[in-house]
Design a protein around this motif. Structure first.
Motif, PDB file in Angstrom:
ATOM      1  N   CYS A  96      -7.857  -2.983   0.237  1.00  0.00           N
ATOM      2  CA  CYS A  96      -6.554  -3.623   0.304  1.00  0.00           C
ATOM      3  C   CYS A  96      -5.603  -2.750  -0.512  1.00  0.00           C
ATOM      4  N   GLU A  97      -4.471  -2.405   0.059  1.00  0.00           N
ATOM      5  CA  GLU A  97      -3.561  -1.508  -0.645  1.00  0.00           C
ATOM      6  C   GLU A  97      -2.698  -2.224  -1.676  1.00  0.00           C
ATOM      7  N   ILE A 156       5.278  -2.184   6.725  1.00  0.00           N
ATOM      8  CA  ILE A 156       6.337  -2.088   5.719  1.00  0.00           C
ATOM      9  C   ILE A 156       7.384  -1.132   6.273  1.00  0.00           C
ATOM     10  N   MET A 157       8.609  -1.384   5.953  1.00  0.00           N
ATOM     11  CA  MET A 157       9.678  -0.556   6.504  1.00  0.00           C
ATOM     12  C   MET A 157      10.449   0.124   5.386  1.00  0.00           C
ATOM     13  N   ARG A 185      14.498   4.183   7.905  1.00  0.00           N
ATOM     14  CA  ARG A 185      15.433   3.411   8.727  1.00  0.00           C
ATOM     15  C   ARG A 185      14.709   2.683   9.867  1.00  0.00           C
ATOM     16  N   PHE A 186      13.588   2.052   9.514  1.00  0.00           N
ATOM     17  CA  PHE A 186      12.833   1.189  10.422  1.00  0.00           C
ATOM     18  C   PHE A 186      12.138   1.918  11.567  1.00  0.00           C
ATOM     19  N   LEU A 187      11.960   3.215  11.446  1.00  0.00           N
ATOM     20  CA  LEU A 187      11.237   3.945  12.483  1.00  0.00           C
ATOM     21  C   LEU A 187       9.738   3.757  12.286  1.00  0.00           C
ATOM     22  N   PRO A 188       9.021   3.283  13.288  1.00  0.00           N
ATOM     23  CA  PRO A 188       7.586   3.077  13.114  1.00  0.00           C
ATOM     24  C   PRO A 188       6.822   4.406  13.044  1.00  0.00           C
ATOM     25  N   TYR A 197       2.658   1.526   7.517  1.00  0.00           N
ATOM     26  CA  TYR A 197       1.691   0.437   7.565  1.00  0.00           C
ATOM     27  C   TYR A 197       0.761   0.500   6.364  1.00  0.00           C
ATOM     28  N   VAL A 198       0.297  -0.658   5.926  1.00  0.00           N
ATOM     29  CA  VAL A 198      -0.688  -0.722   4.847  1.00  0.00           C
ATOM     30  C   VAL A 198      -1.815  -1.673   5.238  1.00  0.00           C
TER      31      VAL A 198
END
Length: 59
Positions: free
Chosen positions: A18-19, A37-38, A43-46, A51-52
């Motif tokens: 778990c991070e 997580i963004m 600027r919200f680019l995947p 990710y965690v």
């Protein structure tokens, strides 16, 4: 939806911990979830870095 490839990359990167709390996944009755997580800098680019791996806590 997170692709299976991204899930594998994130879980491997986190070393199956778990991070947030660093609990090992093998001690959990369930597979850890992937949280998105963004970072503001992205600027919200995947991407896989947004990710965690996190332990799912049932309440």
């Amino acid at each position: 939806m997170v692709s299976e490839q991204t899930r594998r990359l994130v879980r491997k990167r986190s070393e199956y911990l778990c991070e947030y709390c660093h609990s090992p996944e093998y001690l959990s009755p369930d597979r850890f979830t992937i949280d998105h997580i963004m970072p503001q800098s992205r600027r919200f680019l995947p991407c896989e870095n947004s990710y965690v791996t996190v332990e799912y806590i049932r309440e």
